[in-house]
Motif scaffolding. Structure first.
Motif, short mmCIF file in Angstrom:
data_model
loop_
_atom_site.label_atom_id
_atom_site.label_comp_id
_atom_site.label_asym_id
_atom_site.label_seq_id
_atom_site.Cartn_x
_atom_site.Cartn_y
_atom_site.Cartn_z
N LYS A 45 0.83 -1.20 0.00
CA LYS A 45 0.00 0.00 0.00
C LYS A 45 0.87 1.26 0.00
O LYS A 45 0.47 2.30 -0.54
N PHE A 46 2.05 1.18 0.62
CA PHE A 46 2.99 2.30 0.65
C PHE A 46 4.29 1.88 -0.03
O PHE A 46 4.64 0.70 -0.05
N GLY A 47 5.00 2.88 -0.54
CA GLY A 47 6.28 2.59 -1.20
C GLY A 47 7.44 2.56 -0.23
O GLY A 47 8.60 2.65 -0.64
N SER A 48 7.14 2.43 1.05
CA SER A 48 8.17 2.41 2.09
C SER A 48 7.71 1.54 3.24
O SER A 48 6.51 1.46 3.53
N ASN A 56 12.16 9.60 3.14
CA ASN A 56 10.91 9.32 2.43
C ASN A 56 10.24 10.60 1.95
O ASN A 56 10.33 11.65 2.60
N ASP A 57 9.54 10.50 0.83
CA ASP A 57 8.58 11.51 0.43
C ASP A 57 7.25 11.13 1.06
O ASP A 57 6.79 10.00 0.90
N HIS A 73 0.45 8.86 1.69
CA HIS A 73 1.50 8.36 0.80
C HIS A 73 2.84 8.43 1.53
O HIS A 73 3.12 9.41 2.22
N CYS A 74 3.65 7.41 1.36
CA CYS A 74 5.00 7.38 1.93
C CYS A 74 5.87 6.55 0.99
O CYS A 74 5.72 5.32 0.92
N PHE A 79 17.44 4.75 1.25
CA PHE A 79 17.48 3.76 2.33
C PHE A 79 18.78 3.83 3.11
O PHE A 79 18.91 3.22 4.16
N PHE A 80 19.76 4.57 2.58
CA PHE A 80 21.10 4.65 3.17
C PHE A 80 21.65 3.24 3.42
O PHE A 80 22.13 2.90 4.51
#
Length: 244
Positions: A45-48, A56-57, A73-74, A79-80
């Motif tokens: 559901k989230f990109g993170s 993150n955006d 949205h996230c 990711f470092f």
């Protein structure tokens, strides 16, 4: 109100059966807390995955009567990954997150500290001296958050100190011999350690991290800075004892 910004995850924890609450340190709004509904039930559901110290955006609905907002949205931006392969580097990154979480007030922008945090995480990915980087970060964040120690002269009488300075945690600065005896509490600190702090305070991050430090100076700085932060935060940070 719907807002969009980027932020570094300071911490996150499970909330109810399917959600998580995350604390972000954002570029535009300072420290922000938000709930990501359904992220545990459907990770796609989230990109993170809101991993700690990831960049993150985020888009969130800003509630007026709550300090926990709804994140819609996230998306992962960085990711470092270069620092996640090394325990010392991960510990240092976790410490920085814990320090900012305790030091920074909720929803108060500080772009300078945000940029400092990003620079620290990027430098951690390649540094060979994690301890020195942590001490540099501590000195810079104290300067930028209004807790900068007074090192130009004696904090009590304003006398220039040319030898054998002492540092007062309570007064937040150097004491000369006379004022040190009157205060009854002060920690010896070398002129080399004082010069190192002043150099880091006055220079950019790039200039500060290039400073060479003798092992004895690094040991002094670790002791003084950690105790100074504990005194002003009025608490011990859990990750401090694992720092190199």
């Amino acid at each position: 109100m719907i807002v969009k910004t980027e932020g570094i995850v300071l911490k996150s924890f499970d909330f109810r059966e399917t959600s998580r609450i995350a604390a972000f340190f954002t570029r535009d709004f300072g420290k922000v807390k938000g709930v990501l509904k359904g992220i545990r039930r459907d990770p796609r559901k989230f990109g993170s995955s809101v991993e700690r110290f990831s960049l993150n955006d985020i888009v969130y609905y800003q509630y007026r009567n709550s300090d926990i907002h709804l994140v819609s949205h996230c998306d992962m931006k960085d990711f470092f990954s270069g620092l996640r392969q090394n325990l010392e580097r991960m510990t240092a990154a976790s410490y920085a997150c814990e320090l900012i979480d305790n030091l920074m007030p909720i929803e108060e922008q500080n772009r300078h500290i945000y940029d400092l945090m990003q620079a620290f995480l990027k430098s951690l990915q390649t540094t060979e001296d994690v301890g020195k980087l942590v001490e540099t970060f501590q000195i810079k964040i104290l300067s930028l958050s209004g807790f900068q120690p007074h090192l130009e002269a004696c904090v009590r009488c304003n006398k220039i100190i040319s030898k054998a300075p002492h540092f007062s945690l309570r007064l937040g600065g150097l004491l000369c011999d006379h004022c040190k005896d009157a205060s009854g509490e002060a920690t010896p600190i070398s002129l080399g350690a004082v010069a190192s702090i002043l150099h880091i305070q006055r220079n950019t991050w790039e200039g500060a991290v290039r400073l060479g430090m003798a092992p004895s100076v690094k040991k002094e700085l670790k002791f003084v800075l950690n105790h100074f932060l504990v005194f002003h935060l009025e608490r011990h940070l859990r990750s401090t004892r694992f720092l190199p």
